[in-house]
Design a protein around this motif. Sequence first.
Motif, PDB file in Angstrom:
ATOM      1  N   SER A 111       0.824  -1.229   0.000  1.00  0.00           N
ATOM      2  CA  SER A 111       0.000   0.000   0.000  1.00  0.00           C
ATOM      3  C   SER A 111       0.841   1.255   0.000  1.00  0.00           C
ATOM      4  O   SER A 111       0.305   2.353   0.104  1.00  0.00           O
ATOM      5  CB  SER A 111      -0.922  -0.006   1.228  1.00  0.00           C
ATOM      6  N   TRP A 112       2.163   1.097  -0.116  1.00  0.00           N
ATOM      7  CA  TRP A 112       3.033   2.279  -0.188  1.00  0.00           C
ATOM      8  C   TRP A 112       2.983   2.840  -1.618  1.00  0.00           C
ATOM      9  O   TRP A 112       3.850   2.573  -2.443  1.00  0.00           O
ATOM     10  CB  TRP A 112       4.468   1.910   0.191  1.00  0.00           C
ATOM     11  N   ASN A 113       1.971   3.615  -1.929  1.00  0.00           N
ATOM     12  CA  ASN A 113       1.843   4.235  -3.248  1.00  0.00           C
ATOM     13  C   ASN A 113       1.093   5.548  -3.100  1.00  0.00           C
ATOM     14  O   ASN A 113       0.644   5.914  -2.006  1.00  0.00           O
ATOM     15  CB  ASN A 113       1.135   3.288  -4.226  1.00  0.00           C
ATOM     16  N   GLU A 114       0.955   6.233  -4.189  1.00  0.00           N
ATOM     17  CA  GLU A 114       0.411   7.589  -4.152  1.00  0.00           C
ATOM     18  C   GLU A 114      -1.081   7.636  -3.891  1.00  0.00           C
ATOM     19  O   GLU A 114      -1.641   8.710  -3.676  1.00  0.00           O
ATOM     20  CB  GLU A 114       0.726   8.293  -5.472  1.00  0.00           C
ATOM     21  N   SER A 115      -1.738   6.488  -3.895  1.00  0.00           N
ATOM     22  CA  SER A 115      -3.178   6.488  -3.639  1.00  0.00           C
ATOM     23  C   SER A 115      -3.489   6.759  -2.173  1.00  0.00           C
ATOM     24  O   SER A 115      -4.628   7.031  -1.824  1.00  0.00           O
ATOM     25  CB  SER A 115      -3.786   5.144  -4.057  1.00  0.00           C
ATOM     26  N   HIS A 143      -1.898   8.770   1.405  1.00  0.00           N
ATOM     27  CA  HIS A 143      -0.883   9.688   1.941  1.00  0.00           C
ATOM     28  C   HIS A 143       0.135   8.900   2.761  1.00  0.00           C
ATOM     29  O   HIS A 143      -0.225   7.985   3.503  1.00  0.00           O
ATOM     30  CB  HIS A 143      -1.552  10.745   2.835  1.00  0.00           C
ATOM     31  N   PHE A 144       1.405   9.242   2.582  1.00  0.00           N
ATOM     32  CA  PHE A 144       2.450   8.427   3.189  1.00  0.00           C
ATOM     33  C   PHE A 144       2.352   8.373   4.706  1.00  0.00           C
ATOM     34  O   PHE A 144       2.843   7.447   5.345  1.00  0.00           O
ATOM     35  CB  PHE A 144       3.846   8.923   2.758  1.00  0.00           C
ATOM     36  N   TRP A 146       0.745   5.177   5.614  1.00  0.00           N
ATOM     37  CA  TRP A 146       1.339   3.915   5.201  1.00  0.00           C
ATOM     38  C   TRP A 146       1.663   3.051   6.419  1.00  0.00           C
ATOM     39  O   TRP A 146       2.027   3.595   7.482  1.00  0.00           O
ATOM     40  CB  TRP A 146       2.625   4.158   4.417  1.00  0.00           C
TER      41      TRP A 146
END
Length: 988
Positions: free
Chosen positions: A10-14, A16-17, A20
């Motif tokens: 789930s570490w992606n731009e969809s 917010h970090f 994560w």
Amino acid sequence: MTDTLGILSSWNESLHFCHWPGITCGRRHQRVTVLDLQSSRLAGHLSPHIGNLSFLRILRLQNNSFSHTIPPEIGRLFRLERLILYNNSFGGHIPFNISRCCNLQYLRLYGNTLSGEPPTEIASLSKLQELDFGRNNFYGKIPPSFGNLSSLQVLSASGNNLHGGIPNSLGQLRSLVFFSLGENYLNGTIPPFIYNLSSIKVIYIPQNNLHGTLPPGLGHTIFPHLEIFVFHANQFTGPVPASISNASNLLLFSIAGNKFTGKVPSLARLSNLNWLDLQENNLGNNEEGGLDFVSSLLNCTNLEVLSVGVNNFGGVLPESISNLSTKLRSINFLDNQIRGNIPIGVGNLINVERLGFSANLLAGTIPSSIGKLNKLYELFLNSNELSGSVPSSLGNLTSLSTLLLQSNQLQGNIPQSLGGCRFMLYLDLSHNNLSGPIPKQVVNLLVELDLSRNKLTESIPMEVGNLQHLVFLDVSENKLSSEIPQSLGSCTSLRSLYLSGNSLQGTIPKSLSSLRGIEECDLSHNNLSGIIPNYLESFPFLQNLNLSFNDFEGAVPIQGVFKNASAVSVVGNTRLCGGIPHLRLPKCISTQAKRGLSPKLNLIISVSCGVVGLVLVLLLALLYRSRKARALKSTSGSSLGVSLLKLSYGDLLKATDGFSASNLIGAGSFGSVYKGILNQHEERNVAVKVLNLQTSRASRSFISECETLKSIRHRNLVKLLTACSSIDFQGNDFKALVYEFMVNGSLDEWLHISAEGVDRPTNLPKNLNLTQRVNIAIDVACALDYLHNCSHMPKVHCDIKPNNILLNSDMTACVGDFGLARYLRDASCPSPLHDSSSNVIKGTIGYTPPEYGMGGEVSTYGDVYSYGILLLEMLTGKRPTDDMFNGGMDLHNFVMMALPEHVREICDPLLVQIVESSSSTNPRSNRGNHAQNDQRKRVVECLTSIARVGVACSVAMPRERKDMSNVVAELSLIRDVLTGTRTPRECP
């Protein structure tokens, strides 16, 4: 990084970090303050971009598989307070700029492969509270500047290669609570300043070369908060300070393996004590009352381990031992001068797993109450003065694996109830006065059985043949009669056999010819008769053979063990003759000479009989050959004629054209392999392995390979057609193995064809493509899975490498060369019992697991390691002995560092070339480009997955390696992805 659990999916731009998994941000600036990915099964290297997280305060990456070095960019994190990296595989040095992390409070680096001298820059971390760099490869001295770490509470450097003394400056660490420097090479004394550390709770300095005495104020004025005190395996002397009893918080006290003397003080105030280890000192001075301190342990209700063995304790064993903590798991009073009886109340200690009173002066009977200790698995009562019978209640100890009662004065029968100890491996009742028969119920799962020096009667039970894992059998010096049971030949693991000093009769059974691994055999002082079997000559490991004082007759053999007069004894057999001159036996006289015939007449009769006999043999041979030819015609296509071949030295000499160099197809440690053509029935290509008997252990290799291959059958194991053990035309010993010929040679020739310049048939490809390599890898894995898990007794190959992987006409891989193979003794144990001869097994450099090099025992884990290296070699095209692998770099680390993004870069260039050419499509077609990209993506996924399997199989810790059955399953899935029958997402 390699993310096997998908935690980072789930570490992606969809998202917010700050949301994560593993990320915590500050509320005000939304900057990363915590990165916590502990125990996530991550691998790979830690990116240098970590240094850009300038607000980071906590970095937790422990319990993963990170490798490479710790990036020096860590020094940019001036706000960092906790750096937790333990239990990974980080290598190299601690970054020298670590001192820039001026707010660092916790630095935990233990359980990695870091090296170099501990950097003095750490001393500038004034806020540091915990410093742990244990279980690494640091060397040099402890920096005196560490004494400047005024806030330090934990200092741990155990399990490194540190030497020199403990710096006096560490006495300045007044806040120190945990102090651990064990398992290094430190010497000298403990500086007096250390004893000023009044806050300390744990002091752990075992396995060094420290000396001196313990201060009288220990546990009172010096360490009032002490909980753990471990000083074992050093050189300390003097008494145990009486003040230790004041350390009321003490949980563990271990001073074993030193030179302490005197009495042990009362420990009544140590109510929290869990572990007391005083063994291997000079405590007690063999005085009365030396064990008075045992009664003081009645208040220690949490005590689990009590070990006072190998000292000088005297006096009577206290009755109070029966009232000690019911949490006790191990009691060790071995090798002292303790008198008295074993208290009946010892049966109250219901959680005891190990009970040891051997090598003392204990008398009386063995309490039947011991039969209540249901968790007991080791009972040592040997070398005392115990009398009475062996309690039948011991048969209730269903977990018992070791029972040692030898060298006492026990009498009566061996109780049949001992058969209830169904996991019994070691039983020693020798040197007693036991009588009656040997119960057949007792012989069930034993590895060692010693009943010698008793008064046992009747015969050796036939059930002894059930002990297929039996290594040691001694029933000597009894009153046994009847014959040696034929079933004894089933004990094929037997190495030591002692039957002397009985009334055994009859001949030595032919069935004993299967005891090929026997090393010592004593049949002396019996009533055995008949001739000495010639098969004893062929026992390759037999070192001592005692046949003296029996009634053997006829000629003594002259080969094998019989060549050495010091290794054989045949005295007291008045009807023996011949043998080597050193035995000083009379020459054997022929039957005709005994009848008084003249030598000339004897010669005439002998020649005449020989001619007649030869004619008859020739006629019978012609008749047999005629019938055999007709039978072969009627069974055309059957392989029976080949599988039962009996080949002589002359047959093999002819088949290989005199072992011509032109037919040489390989050479190894124990011999050379030649291509041969058999002509008895129809031409058939075979591979003939001729043993070099001048090489150490070549004969052992021959026996090992025969014993292994005769009992296993698998499509991925090279088929052994026959064996030849004979003499050549010069009278020298000759041994050879004949295999099915593998037309495509060894895997090594295919993997390294460009470097070696091996000529291949023109109709074959110049290299192996990826699918072929995966298929070969699966074939080898299937063979090892069969050996480890599917055959009737697990076997270890011990020499998996490309040279020993042979390819048949359809490129199916078969594992060969079982010259180093070993059986595992007990397949039922979770941890295999290994062959004790493993200390001579070396395997091949580069493929041998690291534990073998450190004296570890042979196990299936070793084969898995070798297989992992083989798999990585198939992937990279690089041998594990390549010149590029030096220092700390090896094939395993080379591939692991490339995971996951750079695997394609380290693959065999020829393999990559084949992959590229096979995946190319029409570049003008969009559909073609799309298909090409999908194919390449699938191939890269498979290459990465193969690399992961190889790395997982070749890790340093044996028990962390994969099981071969799992390897077969994973590689099969990879093949499905490669061939397009499964999607990459399903690839392991």
